[in-house]
Design an enzyme around this catalytic site. Structure first.
Site, PDB file in Angstrom:
ATOM      1  CG  HIS A   1      -1.688   1.210   1.455  1.00 52.88           C
ATOM      2  ND1 HIS A   1      -1.264   2.214   2.298  1.00 52.88           N
ATOM      3  CD2 HIS A   1      -2.844   1.618   0.916  1.00 52.88           C
ATOM      4  CE1 HIS A   1      -2.148   3.193   2.259  1.00 52.88           C
ATOM      5  NE2 HIS A   1      -3.110   2.865   1.438  1.00 52.88           N
TER       6      HIS A   1
ATOM      7  CB  ILE B   1       1.223   4.335   4.120  1.00 51.45           C
ATOM      8  CG1 ILE B   1       1.828   5.233   5.215  1.00 51.45           C
ATOM      9  CG2 ILE B   1       0.832   2.986   4.691  1.00 51.45           C
ATOM     10  CD1 ILE B   1       0.932   5.463   6.414  1.00 51.45           C
ATOM     11  CE  LYS B   2       1.092  -0.700   5.642  1.00 47.52           C
ATOM     12  NZ  LYS B   2      -0.093  -1.291   5.172  1.00 47.52           N
ATOM     13  CG  ASN B   3       9.268   0.286   5.176  1.00 49.76           C
ATOM     14  OD1 ASN B   3       8.303   0.746   5.788  1.00 49.76           O
ATOM     15  ND2 ASN B   3      10.447   0.118   5.734  1.00 49.76           N
ATOM     16  CB  ILE B   4       8.876  -1.230  -1.302  1.00 51.43           C
ATOM     17  CG1 ILE B   4       8.334  -2.622  -1.042  1.00 51.43           C
ATOM     18  CG2 ILE B   4      10.316  -1.079  -0.848  1.00 51.43           C
ATOM     19  CD1 ILE B   4       9.007  -3.682  -1.917  1.00 51.43           C
TER      20      ILE B   4
END
Ligand SMILES: *Cc1c(COP(=O)(O)O)cnc(C)c1O
Length: 398
Positions: free
Chosen positions: A192, A194-197
């Site tokens: 998603h 917002i996630k790190n990748i």
């Protein structure tokens, strides 16, 4: 357009609103997406296959299946395990709503487990007393980029013969005792925005269970033996049969190509997050009202997905919500990871947890705030957040 993207790199402007998060998108990422658009094949195909392959290399997972979201992976998991009415699934309340919603939607019962007060992850010792003859699945959550203590959880799984599946939405690049999350057992990752990748929306289902992998691969595409790309490349008949009724949760190449670029930069992305987090920890140390999460005491690599603090609301003389509102006025975005699931309207009314039933969840629920953390931030941005926090705690502006 070009101008706008260029501005996204380097430190954010000191007078612009500093958001909680912003995806790291390079010109190369954009070119890669455009190339897929021009290629004539935009849905699930070679890029998704390559993304799965690279993810296996990163984690050491035997099987990785790219999906349209982590939530999709959780849905397929419950379907594959045949979970339904009468079954219980143990999972924390201080997490995103995906798993609890799905368990409830399929007629099973979520059983909320409490978390450690300082790192916000559940433990085998907290889970064990909740196991009954109805328990079918345990879904603990790697939190904020730190890993769960997996050894006791695996021992618990073995002792009771109940599967433990890891919610690894925050754990791309996290290691536990020297091993990447996703190498053993079954873990579900999220991409998603917002996630790190990120792939904008997307997820990866990793497992060392070949039979489960085959089932998920089929269920993610209508329950057919093959997906559209297989049919094209392997010349299989478009009349491929449904083996069992399935869903439509495949990841398009348009998204997967973004993931490939992001994955190639994961080391740099997580390194920057780690540096920013270290600066936060250092600069927040003198502020008594602010308590960052504790790092787990077992060996690990932290992916620093989130930087979560707890506000000492008694000492600060302000509620967490007022604190967030004051920071917003000062141009600082914050987040809440998470509003405890049992406090959402549906769960509050339909499956109330008695007050004091989840003491550490409740205590943190009133105090947690996530501060801005994303790779395009720089040291000046961290300083700006800390200065704003000091100013809010000193009484202004409100
Ligand atoms: C983001 C997240 C999810 C859901 O991921 P999606 O890809 O948006 O479905 C699940 N669990 C946790 C802990 C998350 O943070």
């Amino acid at each position: 357009m070009q101008e706008q993207y260029r501005k996204f790199r380097g430190n954010t402007e000191q007078n612009a609103f500093l958001p909680l998060s912003r995806p790291s998108i390079t010109e190369q990422d954009i070119d890669n997406v455009v190339a897929v658009l021009r290629s004539g094949w935009i849905t699930t195909g070679p890029k998704a296959a390559e993304f799965e392959q690279r993810f296996c290399e990163l984690t050491g997972a035997a099987h990785a299946i790219a999906l349209s979201s982590a939530t999709a992976g959780m849905h397929l998991l419950l379907h594959a395990y045949g979970i339904g009415p009468g079954d219980e699934v143990i999972t924390p309340s201080l997490t995103w709503v995906s798993m609890v919603n799905l368990v409830t939607a399929c007629g099973a019962t979520p059983v909320f487990v409490d978390i450690d007060r300082n790192h916000l992850m559940t433990t085998a010792a907290m889970i064990e007393p909740l196991i009954t003859e109805r328990t079918r699945l345990i879904v603990p959550v790697h939190f904020a980029g730190a890993p769960l203590d997996m050894s006791p959880l695996r021992a618990l799984s073995k002792k009771y013969g109940i599967a433990v599946v890891e919610d690894a939405a925050h754990a791309v690049g996290t290691t536990y005792r020297g091993e990447p999350v996703g190498r053993h057992g079954t873990a579900i990752f999220s991409f998603h925005a917002i996630k790190n990748i990120t792939t904008a929306e997307g997820g990866m289902f990793c497992t060392d269970d070949a039979a489960l992998a085959a089932r998920i691969r089929s269920l993610k595409f209508h329950g057919l033996g093959v997906d559209a790309y297989d049919r094209e490349t392997h010349g299989r008949a478009p009349q491929a049969e449904v083996l069992e009724p399935g869903y439509k949760y495949n990841l398009a190449d348009l998204n997967a190509v973004l993931g490939l670029g992001q994955l190639s930069r994961l080391g740099a992305i997580n390194q920057r997050r780690t540096e920013l987090a270290a600066q936060y920890l250092d600069e927040l140390k003198p502020i008594d009202e602010v308590m960052p999460l504790a790092a787990p005491d077992y060996p690990h690599t932290h992916a620093w997905h989130l930087f979560v603090i707890r506000l000492d609301i008694d000492r600060a003389g302000t509620s967490r919500d007022d604190f967030m509102a004051a920071l917003k006025i000062m141009g600082i975005g914050t987040g809440l990871h998470f509003r405890a699931v049992h406090t959402h309207k549906f769960y509050r009314e339909r499956m109330p947890v008695p007050k004091g039933g989840l003491p550490n969840t409740e205590w943190n629920s009133d105090r947690i705030v996530s501060l801005p953390l994303f790779p395009d931030m720089g040291p000046a941005d961290i300083r700006r957040v800390v200065t704003a926090i000091k100013s809010v705690l000193a009484g202004g502006p409100q």
